[in-house]
Design a protein around this motif. Structure first.
Motif, PDB file in Angstrom:
ATOM      1  N   GLN A  32      30.950  37.037 -34.148  1.00 11.13           N
ATOM      2  CA  GLN A  32      31.170  36.665 -32.769  1.00 11.13           C
ATOM      3  C   GLN A  32      31.369  35.163 -32.629  1.00 11.13           C
ATOM      4  O   GLN A  32      32.147  34.713 -31.807  1.00 11.13           O
ATOM      5  N   LYS A  33      30.669  34.381 -33.438  1.00 14.57           N
ATOM      6  CA  LYS A  33      30.861  32.937 -33.385  1.00 14.57           C
ATOM      7  C   LYS A  33      32.292  32.553 -33.755  1.00 14.57           C
ATOM      8  O   LYS A  33      32.828  31.570 -33.280  1.00 14.57           O
ATOM      9  N   LYS A  34      32.888  33.359 -34.633  1.00 13.75           N
ATOM     10  CA  LYS A  34      34.237  33.042 -35.055  1.00 13.75           C
ATOM     11  C   LYS A  34      35.254  33.238 -33.945  1.00 13.75           C
ATOM     12  O   LYS A  34      36.366  32.747 -34.014  1.00 13.75           O
ATOM     13  N   GLY A  35      34.903  34.015 -32.904  1.00 17.32           N
ATOM     14  CA  GLY A  35      35.812  34.183 -31.791  1.00 17.32           C
ATOM     15  C   GLY A  35      36.450  35.541 -31.758  1.00 17.32           C
ATOM     16  O   GLY A  35      36.011  36.475 -32.399  1.00 17.32           O
ATOM     17  N   ARG A  36      37.543  35.648 -31.037  1.00 17.12           N
ATOM     18  CA  ARG A  36      38.174  36.933 -30.808  1.00 17.12           C
ATOM     19  C   ARG A  36      38.968  37.346 -32.030  1.00 17.12           C
ATOM     20  O   ARG A  36      39.892  36.673 -32.447  1.00 17.12           O
ATOM     21  N   VAL A  37      38.621  38.475 -32.602  1.00 14.40           N
ATOM     22  CA  VAL A  37      39.317  38.991 -33.766  1.00 14.40           C
ATOM     23  C   VAL A  37      40.124  40.197 -33.342  1.00 14.40           C
ATOM     24  O   VAL A  37      39.582  41.147 -32.804  1.00 14.40           O
ATOM     25  N   THR A  38      41.418  40.154 -33.551  1.00 12.77           N
ATOM     26  CA  THR A  38      42.230  41.291 -33.176  1.00 12.77           C
ATOM     27  C   THR A  38      41.841  42.491 -34.008  1.00 12.77           C
ATOM     28  O   THR A  38      41.776  42.425 -35.224  1.00 12.77           O
ATOM     29  N   SER A  39      41.586  43.596 -33.338  1.00 12.88           N
ATOM     30  CA  SER A  39      41.083  44.784 -34.005  1.00 12.88           C
ATOM     31  C   SER A  39      42.048  45.253 -35.069  1.00 12.88           C
ATOM     32  O   SER A  39      43.218  45.513 -34.822  1.00 12.88           O
ATOM     33  N   GLY A  40      41.569  45.329 -36.297  1.00 17.03           N
ATOM     34  CA  GLY A  40      42.371  45.876 -37.369  1.00 17.03           C
ATOM     35  C   GLY A  40      43.302  44.884 -38.025  1.00 17.03           C
ATOM     36  O   GLY A  40      44.143  45.260 -38.825  1.00 17.03           O
ATOM     37  N   THR A  41      43.212  43.588 -37.744  1.00 22.24           N
ATOM     38  CA  THR A  41      44.100  42.625 -38.363  1.00 22.24           C
ATOM     39  C   THR A  41      43.880  42.613 -39.869  1.00 22.24           C
ATOM     40  O   THR A  41      42.772  42.468 -40.353  1.00 22.24           O
ATOM     41  N   ALA A  42      44.949  42.757 -40.634  1.00 18.63           N
ATOM     42  CA  ALA A  42      44.824  42.878 -42.083  1.00 18.63           C
ATOM     43  C   ALA A  42      44.871  41.505 -42.748  1.00 18.63           C
ATOM     44  O   ALA A  42      45.588  40.611 -42.333  1.00 18.63           O
ATOM     45  N   LYS A  43      44.105  41.365 -43.834  1.00 24.40           N
ATOM     46  CA  LYS A  43      44.144  40.146 -44.616  1.00 24.40           C
ATOM     47  C   LYS A  43      45.233  40.258 -45.693  1.00 24.40           C
ATOM     48  O   LYS A  43      45.799  41.323 -45.906  1.00 24.40           O
ATOM     49  N   ASP A  69      51.090  48.252 -42.761  1.00 21.39           N
ATOM     50  CA  ASP A  69      50.927  49.494 -43.513  1.00 21.39           C
ATOM     51  C   ASP A  69      49.489  49.661 -43.984  1.00 21.39           C
ATOM     52  O   ASP A  69      49.179  49.624 -45.170  1.00 21.39           O
ATOM     53  N   SER A  70      48.587  49.838 -42.998  1.00 19.16           N
ATOM     54  CA  SER A  70      47.187  50.104 -43.305  1.00 19.16           C
ATOM     55  C   SER A  70      46.619  51.030 -42.258  1.00 19.16           C
ATOM     56  O   SER A  70      47.036  51.019 -41.100  1.00 19.16           O
ATOM     57  N   ALA A  71      45.666  51.842 -42.674  1.00 20.04           N
ATOM     58  CA  ALA A  71      45.048  52.793 -41.758  1.00 20.04           C
ATOM     59  C   ALA A  71      44.300  52.069 -40.653  1.00 20.04           C
ATOM     60  O   ALA A  71      44.342  52.481 -39.485  1.00 20.04           O
ATOM     61  N   ALA A  72      43.605  50.988 -40.999  1.00 23.05           N
ATOM     62  CA  ALA A  72      42.805  50.280 -40.000  1.00 23.05           C
ATOM     63  C   ALA A  72      43.678  49.657 -38.923  1.00 23.05           C
ATOM     64  O   ALA A  72      43.279  49.574 -37.766  1.00 23.05           O
ATOM     65  N   TYR A  73      44.874  49.220 -39.285  1.00 25.83           N
ATOM     66  CA  TYR A  73      45.762  48.616 -38.296  1.00 25.83           C
ATOM     67  C   TYR A  73      46.374  49.668 -37.380  1.00 25.83           C
ATOM     68  O   TYR A  73      46.539  49.447 -36.184  1.00 25.83           O
ATOM     69  N   GLN A  74      46.712  50.821 -37.918  1.00 29.15           N
ATOM     70  CA  GLN A  74      47.435  51.834 -37.160  1.00 29.15           C
ATOM     71  C   GLN A  74      46.532  52.815 -36.421  1.00 29.15           C
ATOM     72  O   GLN A  74      46.978  53.481 -35.493  1.00 29.15           O
ATOM     73  N   ALA A  75      45.261  52.926 -36.805  1.00 31.57           N
ATOM     74  CA  ALA A  75      44.384  53.944 -36.220  1.00 31.57           C
ATOM     75  C   ALA A  75      44.285  53.790 -34.714  1.00 31.57           C
ATOM     76  O   ALA A  75      43.980  52.704 -34.212  1.00 31.57           O
ATOM     77  N   GLN A  92      45.019  46.567 -29.177  1.00 29.17           N
ATOM     78  CA  GLN A  92      46.139  46.144 -28.344  1.00 29.17           C
ATOM     79  C   GLN A  92      47.448  46.667 -28.925  1.00 29.17           C
ATOM     80  O   GLN A  92      48.355  47.055 -28.173  1.00 29.17           O
ATOM     81  N   HIS A  93      47.551  46.714 -30.218  1.00 22.72           N
ATOM     82  CA  HIS A  93      48.742  47.237 -30.885  1.00 22.72           C
ATOM     83  C   HIS A  93      49.006  48.681 -30.472  1.00 22.72           C
ATOM     84  O   HIS A  93      50.129  49.045 -30.106  1.00 22.72           O
ATOM     85  N   PHE A  94      47.972  49.514 -30.489  1.00 25.29           N
ATOM     86  CA  PHE A  94      48.150  50.913 -30.096  1.00 25.29           C
ATOM     87  C   PHE A  94      48.491  51.025 -28.612  1.00 25.29           C
ATOM     88  O   PHE A  94      49.376  51.797 -28.222  1.00 25.29           O
ATOM     89  N   ILE A  95      47.793  50.259 -27.782  1.00 30.50           N
ATOM     90  CA  ILE A  95      48.028  50.312 -26.339  1.00 30.50           C
ATOM     91  C   ILE A  95      49.479  49.967 -26.020  1.00 30.50           C
ATOM     92  O   ILE A  95      50.157  50.659 -25.250  1.00 30.50           O
ATOM     93  N   GLU A  96      49.996  48.908 -26.614  1.00 34.52           N
ATOM     94  CA  GLU A  96      51.343  48.450 -26.307  1.00 34.52           C
ATOM     95  C   GLU A  96      52.415  49.427 -26.767  1.00 34.52           C
ATOM     96  O   GLU A  96      53.512  49.459 -26.201  1.00 34.52           O
ATOM     97  N   ASN A  97      52.113  50.232 -27.771  1.00 34.84           N
ATOM     98  CA  ASN A  97      53.120  51.133 -28.321  1.00 34.84           C
ATOM     99  C   ASN A  97      52.990  52.578 -27.859  1.00 34.84           C
ATOM    100  O   ASN A  97      53.849  53.398 -28.206  1.00 34.84           O
ATOM    101  N   ASN A  98      51.943  52.912 -27.098  1.00 32.95           N
ATOM    102  CA  ASN A  98      51.729  54.303 -26.751  1.00 32.95           C
ATOM    103  C   ASN A  98      51.435  54.566 -25.278  1.00 32.95           C
ATOM    104  O   ASN A  98      51.682  55.682 -24.803  1.00 32.95           O
ATOM    105  N   ILE A  99      50.870  53.620 -24.568  1.00 32.03           N
ATOM    106  CA  ILE A  99      50.446  53.871 -23.191  1.00 32.03           C
ATOM    107  C   ILE A  99      51.605  53.624 -22.240  1.00 32.03           C
ATOM    108  O   ILE A  99      52.245  52.566 -22.295  1.00 32.03           O
ATOM    109  N   PRO A 100      51.909  54.575 -21.336  1.00 26.24           N
ATOM    110  CA  PRO A 100      52.979  54.336 -20.357  1.00 26.24           C
ATOM    111  C   PRO A 100      52.702  53.073 -19.557  1.00 26.24           C
ATOM    112  O   PRO A 100      51.545  52.698 -19.328  1.00 26.24           O
TER     113      PRO A 100
END
Length: 770
Positions: A32-43, A69-75, A92-100
């Motif tokens: 949390q100290k590191k700040g906002r981490v985008t969910s599923g961001t791959a290294k 191309d990772s399960a954690a990013y696409q889930a 946010q990635h899933f929301i932007e690509n799937n939610i009307p």
């Protein structure tokens, strides 16, 4: 949705954070100290960093390439490795690509295990309620950027108010009361934590729009300043947009526009200020449920009508709502190992509503060509007649309904101070909020525009005030490098006050206050088995203060009501790698002090509703979610739950609590093409529980199959946002099952809601003005 070209997560261009993502075996607090981490961001090595929930410090997002191309990013849903209770993150990635594009946060959390939600008027096109493990709206928190907000009278939320889909980052569904630092009116049943969109580090301008089923249109524009070097690398984002739709149901339209902005200002290397503000204006025509006879006669989409001599005339059933929210956030390392995080905030909700008495009722709501005559006398508008005492509500010169106002504003502060001493971490702080809610309502004849009783026009005139305070302290011990044991304690205090010249239901004056309080201990154990695998155990107490409705009696002191509370016992595990994400948990919840009511004869008033505590409810179940990256751009996922909620003593289930949920589907993403096929299934449930404790108006299982296809056109410079096209298809199978019980008409006929039919929504986002 009208995807934000500014972030474009997953279409070869993605989002990472300014700070490097923490290793998976780091502590939650460090993350949390590191700040906002985008969910599923791959290294770079393909391993995925654990996601943070409700971050302590806002960060400016960096546009760049992201490994997709990772399960954690696409889930669509997954449990963070840092989670200490059952949690599902929707990225946010899933929301932007799937939610009307018109969807609201309820649309976005629908896929999570144990969650039931569906809009009867189409995605985001009417207020909708979310159920989590059978806990209804008002029994769990909703946060925005870590700030709790709710109607203070019953702690419920409004899914079409405050923010739009285009303003949001990722969302988490926390199925538990949290730790001691989890703030809000209803830590009782869990938390839906919504994160607002952060500005990017590069300047970008985007226009977006969509069109789709039921004459639904969205439109807007977004501007990102990029890092402004002359202002110490500050950055801001501003978004303005609108939605208009006729809605799936007849004459149930919606018009909405929204403004959202966030400015992140680094002061120095140790301190960051955040300024956020939003404004939302909404007009919506609101049908209740419909009877099975009306469905048979007029179709599953029947809602309201355009007959001005009818109770369900759409102009007599309309809400006009204005909301705003703003905060100033301070996150600072003040030296000596101490950090502080503070948000001072305000939010407001101004609701002016018109509604009829018995909108889709049967005999009493039917249009009459002339005022009825009873025993030789013409019945006055709103008068009763006939052996069955029907009410004359609808006919020439008589459209009898209500005009209401509910206006509230809250001011609050969340404060946390932390220090890591090595073997132990200290986290202490508080949440403080004061909300003032003024409410009024009067019976009105819409045919004349006049109150029906000019000498006493209002049957409700009151001011409700709530003061909530929740101080807390939590210690985290590290007896082993990868083991954290976190005992915590919070005290929840709430002071309710009512000043009512005309009290709701009684019509008499009342000035009364009541103080409620409860200790809330918690114990969380979190263990990193290895960098990809974590396990947790939680024992925690939840708290829910009594509803303000308990004051709507001549003598509230006669209500023998104690705050409701839960004891939660949960154990679970989570795994993340490039190929797999997997999580599972089991839970048992003892809900005590269950509030029920009975009619009592109050001298001078007759039968009145009196509330008291009776017994409790046992909730228990198992939940799981998994995704598997097949390769060649394909990812397979599934999740599900088995849920039970039984009243102690009678064994009756809780109303509207499904016995199981399931979701599954296939996602493809490669070279700018994104496609998904996703199905959500909801199990059987009771529509209502009778006063005798029996389940009634049972509802059959139903499912909804959605499809999304998108394509992103990149230029040579991947730092420039691309053009994106998207097509979303909701309810591909065109299922129109009855899915919820709404209540009854004045004559006792059951009202129902059906699934909205198949909907097509096409959208485009275009970068402009570079």
């Amino acid at each position: 949705m009208a995807s934000t070209a500014l972030v474009c997560m997953g279409m070869m261009s993605g989002v990472s954070v300014t700070h490097a993502a923490p290793a998976a075996d780091k502590s939650r607090d460090t993350m949390q100290k590191k700040g906002r981490v985008t969910s599923g961001t791959a290294k770079k090595d393909g391993k995925v960093a654990a996601s943070t929930i409700a971050p302590t410090g806002e960060q400016i997002e960096t546009i760049g390439r992201t490994k997709v191309d990772s399960a954690a990013y696409q889930a669509p849903t997954k449990a963070p490795l840092a989670a200490f209770q059952p949690t599902s993150v929707i990225s946010q990635h899933f929301i932007e690509n799937n939610i009307p594009p018109s969807g609201s946060y309820d649309t976005m959390v629908a896929l999570a295990p144990s969650v039931m939600t569906i809009g009867s008027n189409g995605p985001g096109l009417a207020e909708n309620k979310v159920s989590v493990r059978g806990f209804s709206d008002g029994q769990y928190n909703v946060l925005f950027d870590g700030i709790p907000f709710a109607d203070g009278n019953n702690f419920t939320h409004h899914t079409t108010s405050y923010y739009t889909a285009h303003d949001l980052g990722d969302i988490s569904v926390d199925r538990g009361p949290g730790d001691a630092s989890t703030m809000g009116y209803a830590t009782f049943g869990g938390t839906i934590a919504v994160n607002g969109k952060a500005p990017t580090d590069r300047r970008a301008v985007e226009a977006y729009g969509s069109m789709g089923a039921w004459n639904t249109y969205t439109y807007g524009g977004e501007f990102n300043s990029g890092r402004m070097r002359k202002l110490n690398n500050a950055s801001f984002v501003f978004d303005a947009g609108g939605v208009q739709s006729d809605g799936y149901q007849t004459y149930a339209g919606q018009q909405r526009y929204n403004f959202y902005g966030k400015w992140i200002q680094p002061v120095n290397d140790h301190t960051t200020l955040t300024f956020m503000g939003m404004y939302n204006n909404l007009v919506q025509y609101v049908p209740p449920g419909v009877t099975t006879g009306e469905i048979a006669a007029y179709g599953a989409d029947y809602g309201l009508s355009n007959n001005p001599n009818s109770q369900n005339y759409y102009k007599y059933n309309v809400d006009t709502i204005q909301t705003d929210m703003a905060y100033i956030g301070l996150n600072s390392d003040i030296g000596g190992g101490w950090t502080i995080d503070n948000k001072t905030y305000t939010y407001a909700y101004y609701h002016h509503g018109h509604n009829e008495n018995d909108v889709n009722g049967t005999t009493q709501a039917q249009y009459l060509d002339a005022a009825p005559v009873w025993k030789g006398n013409v019945v006055a508008c709103g008068g009763t007649y006939g052996a069955s005492k029907m009410t004359y509500n609808s006919g020439p010169g008589c459209e009898y309904g209500q005009a209401m106002r509910q206006d509230y504003r809250a001011w609050g502060d969340t404060f946390a101070v932390k220090r890591d001493f090595g073997l132990v971490k200290l986290n202490l702080g508080f949440w403080l909020e004061h909300q003032t809610d003024t409410r009024q309502q009067g019976n009105i004849n819409w045919a004349t525009g006049q109150f029906t009783n000019p000498t006493a026009p209002l049957n409700r005139l009151m001011t409700l005030e709530n003061l909530s305070a929740q101080p807390y302290v939590q210690l985290t011990f590290r007896p082993l490098p990868n083991l954290e044991i976190s005992p915590g304690f919070k005290y929840a205090l709430m002071v309710r006050q009512i000043n009512a010249p005309v009290n709701q239901k009684t019509g008499t004056p009342l000035n009364y206050d009541q103080t409620y309080g409860a200790p809330m201990p918690s114990l969380n154990v979190h263990y990193m088995v290895n960098p990809n695998w974590s396990a947790y155990l939680q024992i925690a107490r939840g708290f829910l203060a009594p509803d303000a409705a308990y004051f709507y009696t001549p003598d509230p002191a006669a209500n023998k009501v104690s705050p409701e509370n839960t004891m939660n016992y949960q154990i679970g595990t989570a795994w993340q790698s490039r190929r797999f994400t997997l999580s599972a948990d089991v839970y048992y919840i003892n809900f005590s002090n269950f509030v029920t009511s009975a009619n009592q004869n109050i001298p001078g008033y007759g039968l009145m509703t009196v509330y008291y505590n009776q017994g409790g409810v046992n909730y228990y179940g198992i939940e799981g979610e998994a995704s598997y990256h097949l390769g060649a751009g394909f990812t397979l996922f599934a999740n599900g739950s088995l849920n039970q909620s039984k009243t102690q003593g009678t064994g009756a289930p809780i109303a509207n609590a499904p016995d199981a949920t399931a979701a599954g589907g296939l996602i493809y993403e490669h070279d700018g093409l994104y496609a998904s096929v996703i199905d959500k299934w909801i199990g059987a449930r009771a529509g209502v529980i009778s006063s005798a404790g029996k389940a009634m108006n049972g509802l059959d299982p139903f499912n909804q199959l959605d499809v999304s296809i998108g394509y992103t056109v990149h230029g040579k410079d991947h730092s420039v946002p691309p053009i994106k096209f998207q097509l979303s298809v909701t309810n591909l199978a065109d299922s129109k099952k009855i899915f919820s019980y709404y209540g009854t008409t004045a004559e006792g006929a059951a009202l129902w809601n059906t699934q909205p039919g198949r909907g097509f929504f096409g959208s485009i986002s275009v970068p402009i003005g570079f």
